[in-house]
Design an enzyme around this catalytic site. Structure first.
Site, PDB file in Angstrom:
ATOM      1  N   LYS A 176      68.372 -74.124 -58.750  1.00 40.57           N
ATOM      2  CA  LYS A 176      69.516 -74.448 -57.897  1.00 40.57           C
ATOM      3  C   LYS A 176      70.192 -75.653 -58.527  1.00 40.57           C
ATOM      4  O   LYS A 176      69.569 -76.696 -58.725  1.00 40.57           O
ATOM      5  CB  LYS A 176      69.036 -74.793 -56.488  1.00 40.57           C
ATOM      6  CG  LYS A 176      70.166 -75.182 -55.561  1.00 40.57           C
ATOM      7  CD  LYS A 176      69.644 -75.608 -54.205  1.00 40.57           C
ATOM      8  CE  LYS A 176      70.747 -76.295 -53.421  1.00 40.57           C
ATOM      9  NZ  LYS A 176      70.214 -77.110 -52.332  1.00 40.57           N
ATOM     10  N   GLY A 213      72.432 -83.338 -45.083  1.00 43.78           N
ATOM     11  CA  GLY A 213      71.705 -84.255 -44.204  1.00 43.78           C
ATOM     12  C   GLY A 213      72.432 -84.603 -42.919  1.00 43.78           C
ATOM     13  O   GLY A 213      71.906 -85.315 -42.082  1.00 43.78           O
ATOM     14  N   ALA A 256      73.192 -76.830 -46.754  1.00 40.96           N
ATOM     15  CA  ALA A 256      73.559 -78.212 -46.401  1.00 40.96           C
ATOM     16  C   ALA A 256      74.390 -78.282 -45.131  1.00 40.96           C
ATOM     17  O   ALA A 256      75.388 -77.594 -44.981  1.00 40.96           O
ATOM     18  CB  ALA A 256      74.296 -78.911 -47.525  1.00 40.96           C
ATOM     19  N   GLY A 257      73.941 -79.136 -44.251  1.00 41.91           N
ATOM     20  CA  GLY A 257      74.706 -79.435 -43.048  1.00 41.91           C
ATOM     21  C   GLY A 257      74.338 -78.616 -41.828  1.00 41.91           C
ATOM     22  O   GLY A 257      74.744 -78.941 -40.716  1.00 41.91           O
ATOM     23  N   ASN A 259      66.920 -78.085 -44.548  1.00 44.00           N
ATOM     24  CA  ASN A 259      65.860 -79.054 -44.813  1.00 44.00           C
ATOM     25  C   ASN A 259      65.860 -80.139 -43.735  1.00 44.00           C
ATOM     26  O   ASN A 259      64.944 -80.227 -42.926  1.00 44.00           O
ATOM     27  CB  ASN A 259      66.054 -79.675 -46.212  1.00 44.00           C
ATOM     28  CG  ASN A 259      64.891 -80.568 -46.626  1.00 44.00           C
ATOM     29  OD1 ASN A 259      63.878 -80.660 -45.942  1.00 44.00           O
ATOM     30  ND2 ASN A 259      65.041 -81.241 -47.742  1.00 44.00           N
ATOM     31  N   THR A 260      66.968 -80.907 -43.671  1.00 43.72           N
ATOM     32  CA  THR A 260      67.026 -82.031 -42.734  1.00 43.72           C
ATOM     33  C   THR A 260      66.863 -81.596 -41.281  1.00 43.72           C
ATOM     34  O   THR A 260      66.224 -82.291 -40.492  1.00 43.72           O
ATOM     35  CB  THR A 260      68.358 -82.782 -42.909  1.00 43.72           C
ATOM     36  OG1 THR A 260      68.539 -83.034 -44.301  1.00 43.72           O
ATOM     37  CG2 THR A 260      68.352 -84.091 -42.157  1.00 43.72           C
TER      38      THR A 260
END
Lengths: 271, 417
Positions: free
Chosen positions: A110, A171, A197-198, A219-220
């Site tokens: 990635k 994040g 993301a997000g 992830n976050t």
């Protein structure tokens, strides 16, 4: 070190009907899990409860002599997706990808190239360059990008195996703030569009899947949850629900008031 | 109440004492601290003016509970919000600030806590900074490690498991010149994956050379952003030149360093103004150099060899925590380092809120890692320490303690590419 060993559960018929194909590899799960923001011993539970088959991993974190190496915590049969985080230009990303291969992380990569440390927004131009070089070297290249149609087309031409547009700054847990532009990518690009993301809540993941996204990476959202494995499970269900809704064809949504009962074209005669 | 910094060593000659007393009592005997010395590069930058004008006009008594509440409600913390969070009005909101700070930390850094250790390779100093144990009038054992000694120290540290090192020197260009430091960086690159430098400020091209030798980031403490106060504390030597020090981070980035770290030594001057200036310094550098990796340290004054009266005055743990939370809320993307100057209890608490990097296995002395790490008596002489540390936990203990708190100790997050 890790094989692209795809789980083949006889009770799970989604694999046969609706696999996610990236660079010729087939996956039944559409949830890609991040790592690194939570303790290593939680990875196994997260993978299990998320039903994930792909887990990302920062090469810079794997490159350690630490007593606890993140590589040792990746369960068997899970495909590693090493990322190039920390790279500030194409050249650095290429070097990190090659190192990942040397470390035994497989051929998936990635690409993450950032030269803004505040928002960590990807550098699209450098990402195209790195994609082209690595695709030629036989990597399965999955570029993380800001959703821009022209860039996505360039990435396709450069040899990308999927496109990973961001939903919001990484994040931030803010959800689909780039929704319209991701929809354009889904509509116009023939590669899997993986929203990365997000995404901060299962409902947002579900929404992206309903739009036709091929998979979700998070992830976050998990790392900041009170109970990580439980949140992983919630995401799994939301992603599956969103996928089924997309496949079933969403019902009509009336955007501008009710439909006229008298058709506007009723005056037309059969001649 | 002010600190009692002046101490006379019985070992000083009559002439030396005379000069020292003159510097202390007669400002006209000191050089102009705003004037660059020969060889000091002057860069064009508006950052200093931006930071100092904000600091000068900052009247923290004008902020009220309402401002603090508004700051905590805003999704993005503005400069005005940051000022409110640093004000006395924010003290009753410490718990809410900590909650918000923790959320920001987790979003950006997850539960990771980075570990590093400092390595002092020389303690010669040509400056008279009245609060520092290395100051040239302080009678201490001076040392400058040879390359063999440095390599030995590095091996001992690397054997403990540590992967990041911070190389420090006293501020002496003649005893520890840039080439000497560069050679130390080359050695460090062999044993560690991340190499930081905390040395006297140098010119852009010298930073470029040190980067080529293997240094990744540069830490420069401004000590205090109040130039007038600075003048009364740094009485002699090149360190006296305040603006050259201020621009050090920018020169380091111009020289290709990957990251830079900032700090005021809290307790030297008005700590709220110094904290504001530190945060703004990083904020404006980020806007100009968006690729730079930034971090903040938050040291308080500590007693030094031959002077145990030095203390952080009105910067108590609560104030320190307030500052760190304000830093985190204003700058969610910066690393925050808390050194072994603070107690184990404080450090254990603050890594759960906002700190992302802590030192372990620390010695601020010279050439004493073997005796400190293994208990083995060193055959060589050892140099005295810069200041007394508080949290003396070893690398191993720190690693375990962080893990026990549900956090994730990280030794390296960096690839040399």
């Amino acid at each position: 070190m890790q094989e692209n060993n795809i789980r083949n559960n006889p009770n799970d018929n989604t694999l046969n009907n609706d696999p996610l194909t990236i660079g010729g590899h087939k996956f039944s799960s559409r949830f890609i899990l991040g790592s690194g923001k939570y303790s290593l011993h939680l990875i196994e539970a997260a993978v299990r409860d998320a039903g994930a088959e792909i887990i990302t991993l920062a090469v810079r974190r794997a490159n350690t002599k630490e007593q606890e190496n993140i590589l040792d915590f990746i369960p068997e049969g899970v495909t590693l997706l090493p990322n190039t985080s920390g790279a500030r230009n194409a050249q650095e990303a290429v070097r990190i990808a090659r190192l990942a291969r040397e470390l035994g992380c497989g051929d998936f990569v990635k690409i993450e190239i950032m030269r803004d440390m505040k928002y960590l927004l990807p550098d699209n131009a450098e990402t195209i360059k790195a994609t082209e070089i690595l695709a030629k070297e036989g990597f399965v290249v999955m570029p993380y990008m800001y959703p821009d149609l022209n860039v996505a087309r360039d990435l396709v031409n450069a040899g990308a195996a999927s496109i990973m547009p961001l939903a919001s700054p990484i994040g931030s847990n803010k959800g689909l703030t780039t929704k319209e532009f991701i929809q354009i990518l889904i509509d116009e690009i023939d590669l899997p569009i993986i929203v990365d993301a997000g995404i901060g809540a299962p409902s947002q993941a579900c929404e992206a899947m309903e739009m036709g996204a091929a998979a979700i990476m998070a992830n976050t959202a998990l790392a900041t949850a009170g109970d990580l494995p439980l949140m992983a499970s919630a995401f799994r269900k939301a992603i599956e629900a969103g996928r089924q809704a997309y496949l079933s064809g969403l019902g009509r949504v009336l955007v501008r008031g009710a439909a006229a009962s008298d058709p506007l074209t009723g005056f037309l005669r059969d001649e | 109440m002010e600190n009692q910094f002046f101490v006379d060593s019985e070992y000083l000659s009559k002439e030396a004492l005379e000069k020292k007393h003159k510097l202390e009592t007669d400002p006209t005997t000191r050089t102009n601290h705003m004037e660059y010395m020969e060889g000091m590069e002057q860069i064009k930058s508006d950052i200093c003016e931006k930071v100092i004008s904000q600091m000068d006009s900052y009247d923290y008594h004008t902020y009220t509970a309402k401002d603090v509440e508004a700051a905590l409600q805003h999704e993005v913390c503005s400069v005005e919000d940051f000022k409110a969070l640093l004000s006395p009005a924010a003290e009753p909101y410490l718990e809410q600030m900590a909650q918000r700070a923790r959320m920001e930390t987790r979003k950006r850094f997850g539960n990771t806590v980075y570990l590093f250790t400092p390595l002092y390779i020389a303690n010669y100093c040509e400056n008279y900074c009245v609060y520092c144990g290395f100051n040239c009038y302080n009678h201490i054992n001076r040392m400058c490690l040879t390359m063999e000694q440095i390599e030995h120290e590095m091996r001992v540290i690397a054997d403990s498991g540590m992967e990041e090192i911070l190389i420090l020197t006293g501020e002496s260009r003649s005893k520890s010149d840039v080439n000497y430091i560069g050679e130390a960086c080359k050695l460090a690159r062999k044993y560690f994956r991340m190499v930081g430098l905390e040395i006297y400020p140098v010119n852009t091209e010298e930073y470029r050379y040190l980067r080529e030798c293997g240094a990744d980031y540069v830490t420069v403490f401004q000590e205090t952003y109040d130039a007038d106060k600075y003048e009364t504390l740094h009485l002699m030597g090149h360190k006296r030149v305040w603006p050259y020090r201020f621009d050090a981070q920018e020169r380091a980035l111009m020289g290709g360093m990957r990251g830079v770290a900032f700090s005021a030594l809290l307790g030297l001057s008005d700590f709220r103004k110094d904290a504001l200036a530190t945060g703004l310094h990083a904020y404006y550098i980020q806007r100009k150099y968006p690729h730079a990796e930034l971090s903040l340290s938050c040291p308080r004054l500590r007693p030094i060899v031959n002077n145990d009266k030095i203390n952080p005055l009105d910067v108590h743990e609560k104030q320190l925590c307030q500052i760190i939370c304000a830093y985190r809320i204003f700058l969610p993307y910066v690393g925050i380092t808390v050194s072994s100057r603070e107690s184990a209890t404080f450090r254990d608490g603050i890594v759960k809120i906002a700190a992302t990097k802590v030192s372990a296995g620390v010695s601020t002395g010279i050439g004493d890692h073997e005796s400190k790490y293994t208990g083995k008596e060193s055959a060589d002489l050892e140099g005295d320490e810069q200041f007394e540390i508080n949290d003396g936990r070893s690398f191993e203990t720190m690693y375990q303690d962080i893990s026990k708190e549900g956090l994730q100790p990280v030794l390296n997050d960096y690839l040399y590419v």
